[in-house]
Design an enzyme around this catalytic site. Structure first.
Site, PDB file in Angstrom:
ATOM      1  N   HIS A  37      46.018  16.608  10.399  1.00  0.00           N
ATOM      2  CA  HIS A  37      44.721  16.003  10.743  1.00  0.00           C
ATOM      3  C   HIS A  37      43.792  17.060  11.354  1.00  0.00           C
ATOM      4  O   HIS A  37      42.604  17.112  11.044  1.00  0.00           O
ATOM      5  CB  HIS A  37      44.896  14.889  11.786  1.00  0.00           C
ATOM      6  CG  HIS A  37      45.689  13.701  11.333  1.00  0.00           C
ATOM      7  ND1 HIS A  37      46.916  13.389  11.857  1.00  0.00           N
ATOM      8  CD2 HIS A  37      45.409  12.733  10.420  1.00  0.00           C
ATOM      9  CE1 HIS A  37      47.381  12.271  11.299  1.00  0.00           C
ATOM     10  NE2 HIS A  37      46.481  11.860  10.409  1.00  0.00           N
ATOM     11  N   ARG A 191      54.087   9.073  10.086  1.00  0.00           N
ATOM     12  CA  ARG A 191      55.319   8.283   9.948  1.00  0.00           C
ATOM     13  C   ARG A 191      56.576   9.117  10.212  1.00  0.00           C
ATOM     14  O   ARG A 191      57.636   8.552  10.458  1.00  0.00           O
ATOM     15  CB  ARG A 191      55.393   7.636   8.564  1.00  0.00           C
ATOM     16  CG  ARG A 191      54.405   6.479   8.408  1.00  0.00           C
ATOM     17  CD  ARG A 191      54.580   5.758   7.085  1.00  0.00           C
ATOM     18  NE  ARG A 191      53.708   4.597   6.980  1.00  0.00           N
ATOM     19  CZ  ARG A 191      52.445   4.620   6.558  1.00  0.00           C
ATOM     20  NH1 ARG A 191      51.887   5.772   6.200  1.00  0.00           N
ATOM     21  NH2 ARG A 191      51.735   3.510   6.504  1.00  0.00           N
TER      22      ARG A 191
END
Ligand code: AMP
Length: 283
Positions: A37, A191
């Site tokens: 990110h 995740r």
């Protein structure tokens, strides 16, 4: 970094900046941030005067309620990482700020085959939910540049389609950034935080199975290497949704390769409860 929770105040602030002629880059996320990110934030900072990021775990894109419940939340750490990365604005809305009239869809997005292939097939309704939230966010932020990760290859194609449907494809530039990986090759993902130590050890096999395809691809039939790659995962206890060798432009399966067409290999597989996806451009 300035934190906005309300659509109106964010819009007013961005409007005032855009009237001064500044360029706005936008990085939408669901939080639980990792270096992947942050690499998007860095790309945006290079191209724009102002970088806006959002953190919103969008309930409408989860086809599996358990996946939604268990989605990792690390908001304090996220804010700290965005500060360090030099992000200018964080939009952190509550669900009723994004969906003031409730979460039920009000519009159908015609995504063609993207909705029936691969992720579309295995996660029914997922991309309608993605379009619902990204449509809202793009209307609020109205960025010049949007930053997306190649990690979500099919989602990038969906968002290209969405901006066409919104009629803003000439106003917004979509930048696809490379997938950041752990040192062993596992694609970084929020995740991954849900994996046990033993599962984390095995998770790299997804990247290895895609690399096996890349290393062994030759013109002609592709099913043999694809099936070998699937076996690499299922023999180790993965529940494989798919591994496909596909046309990089359309995502249509290519079972007989002419040796020229641009291909991508894509995988989605469960390790117990956790579903991981990855992809690799092959040529
Ligand atoms: P998410 O928070 O998972 O919705 O992801 C937000 C954005 O980050 C999406 O555009 C993703 O494709 C991108 N992203 C997620 N993982 C990675 C990664 N490992 N490398 C680069 N970008 C990523």
């Amino acid at each position: 970094m300035i934190l906005f929770k309300k659509e109106n105040s964010l819009q007013q602030w961005i409007d005032a900046q855009q009237r001064k002629g500044v360029k706005v880059g936008f990085v939408p996320t669901m939080g639980a941030l990792h270096p992947g990110h942050i690499s998007l934030i860095e790309s945006s900072r290079k191209d724009n005067n102002i970088t806006v990021s959002s953190i919103f775990i969008n309930p409408t894109q989860f086809n599996d309620p358990k996946d939604f419940e268990k989605y990792p939340v690390t908001i304090e750490k996220d804010i700290w990482q965005l500060e360090l990365a030099g992000c200018d604005i964080l939009f952190l809305p509550k669900v009723d700020e994004i969906y003031p009239n409730g979460i039920a869809p009000t519009q159908y997005y015609d995504l063609g085959e993207l909705e029936t292939l691969l992720e579309g097939k295995f996660r029914p309704g997922h991309y309608q939910g993605v379009c619902q939230v990204v449509h809202r966010l793009l209307k609020i932020v109205q960025p010049d540049n949007l930053y997306l990760g190649q990690k979500d290859y099919q989602q990038c194609m969906v968002i290209f389609r969405l901006v066409e449907l919104m009629g803003i494809n000439d106003k917004i530039h979509i930048n696809i950034c490379p997938t950041l990986r752990e040192t062993d090759g596992l694609a970084m993902s929020s995740r991954n935080m849900r994996l046990s130590e033993a599962e984390r050890g095995k998770a790299v096999l997804i990247f290895q199975s895609l690399s096996y395809i890349k290393d062994n691809l030759v013109a002609g039939e592709t099913d043999t290497i694809k099936n070998k790659a699937i076996a690499m995962l299922s023999d180790e206890g993965f529940r494989v949704d798919y591994i496909e060798i596909a046309d990089a432009k359309t995502l249509e399966t290519v079972s007989n390769w002419d040796g020229k067409k641009k291909l991508v290999a894509l995988a989605a597989a469960f390790l117990n409860e956790v579903r991981l996806i990855d992809n690799l451009l092959l040529n």
